[in-house]
Design a protein around this motif. Structure first.
Motif, PDB file in Angstrom:
ATOM      1  N   GLN A  27       0.850  -1.190   0.000  1.00  0.00           N
ATOM      2  CA  GLN A  27       0.000   0.000   0.000  1.00  0.00           C
ATOM      3  C   GLN A  27       0.888   1.242   0.000  1.00  0.00           C
ATOM      4  N   HIS A  35      -4.328   4.555   4.212  1.00  0.00           N
ATOM      5  CA  HIS A  35      -3.299   5.612   4.199  1.00  0.00           C
ATOM      6  C   HIS A  35      -3.811   6.925   3.605  1.00  0.00           C
ATOM      7  N   ASP A  42       3.178   0.722   3.263  1.00  0.00           N
ATOM      8  CA  ASP A  42       3.209  -0.651   3.789  1.00  0.00           C
ATOM      9  C   ASP A  42       4.107  -1.515   2.916  1.00  0.00           C
ATOM     10  N   HIS A 126       2.784  -7.442   7.514  1.00  0.00           N
ATOM     11  CA  HIS A 126       3.531  -6.408   6.791  1.00  0.00           C
ATOM     12  C   HIS A 126       4.223  -5.474   7.779  1.00  0.00           C
ATOM     13  N   HIS A 128       4.340  -1.416   8.473  1.00  0.00           N
ATOM     14  CA  HIS A 128       3.852  -0.062   8.199  1.00  0.00           C
ATOM     15  C   HIS A 128       4.983   0.879   8.584  1.00  0.00           C
TER      16      HIS A 128
HETATM   17 ZN   LIG Z   1      -0.016   1.061   6.822  1.00  0.00          ZN
END
Ligand SMILES: [Zn+2]
Length: 204
Positions: A27, A35, A42, A126, A128
């Motif tokens: 992302q 976001h 991400d 993931h 961030h």
């Molecule tokens: Zn994020």
């Protein structure tokens, strides 16, 4: 960057390096999933065999935890570092590690500082990552209701991607530091090994 990697410029200033070995975006900035209006990105854990869960990431420079929460940490550089935007202190938030190290933890550039994960309201493993210029000054809420660090900066203007393999870069202008030396000494001597061993003992 690679595990354990260290890099300084010709004046001995550390070069801020992107914290994962592979760069795979799930992302982007202003992403429509979570976001909206913020500069966080991400990243999925990635390796030579593809997707990698609980993927390790490393200290982009000598840094310390200046804010700690159950599912994220904010780290700040211990000195000004070389970024694509110049020599400056940097601050960065890393979120979703299952067990982020405590407030005050210090790390040398290249040390293990966390893993991708699913801790804290996420659907998939993931990292961030949100970065900012200067010392930690807290977070603020943008008009969309999302939160980011005060003085947030583009990830690609904060970290150089030397020795990072770019798999899915979203067309952002990722930059390489031209030159760079391996330092012959460690500026700081931290007892980071205890933490690293603790993390390593998990099933990763
Ligand atoms: Zn994020």
């Amino acid at each position: 960057m690679r595990a354990g990697q260290q890099m300084v410029d010709d004046h001995g200033n550390q070069v801020a390096l992107f914290p994962l070995e592979y760069l795979y975006i799930s992302q982007g900035e202003n992403g429509s999933y979570s976001h909206q209006g913020i500069l966080a990105i991400d990243f999925l854990g990635w390796g030579q065999n593809g997707r990698r869960l609980l993927c390790p990431y490393y200290a982009p420079c000598d840094c310390k935890v200046v804010y700690h929460a159950s599912y994220y940490n904010v780290w700040e550089s211990l000195a000004p570092v070389v970024t694509p935007n110049g020599l400056q202190y940097i601050t960065f938030e890393v979120a979703h590690d299952d067990n982020p190290p405590p407030l005050g933890t210090t790390a040398n550039q290249g040390d293990l500082i966390g893993h991708t994960g699913t801790n804290g309201h996420v659907t998939g493993d993931h990292l961030h990552l949100n970065s900012a210029i200067g010392h930690y000054q807290g977070f603020y809420t943008v008009s969309t209701g999302k939160r980011q660090l005060v003085n947030s900066s583009h990830i690609y203007n904060t970290f150089y991607v030397n020795d990072t393999k770019i798999k899915r870069g979203y067309g952002y202008t990722w930059k390489l530091f031209n030159g760079g030396n391996v330092p012959t000494y460690r500026k700081y001597n931290f007892k980071w090994v205890l933490y690293a061993n603790k993390i390593r003992s998990r099933n990763v």
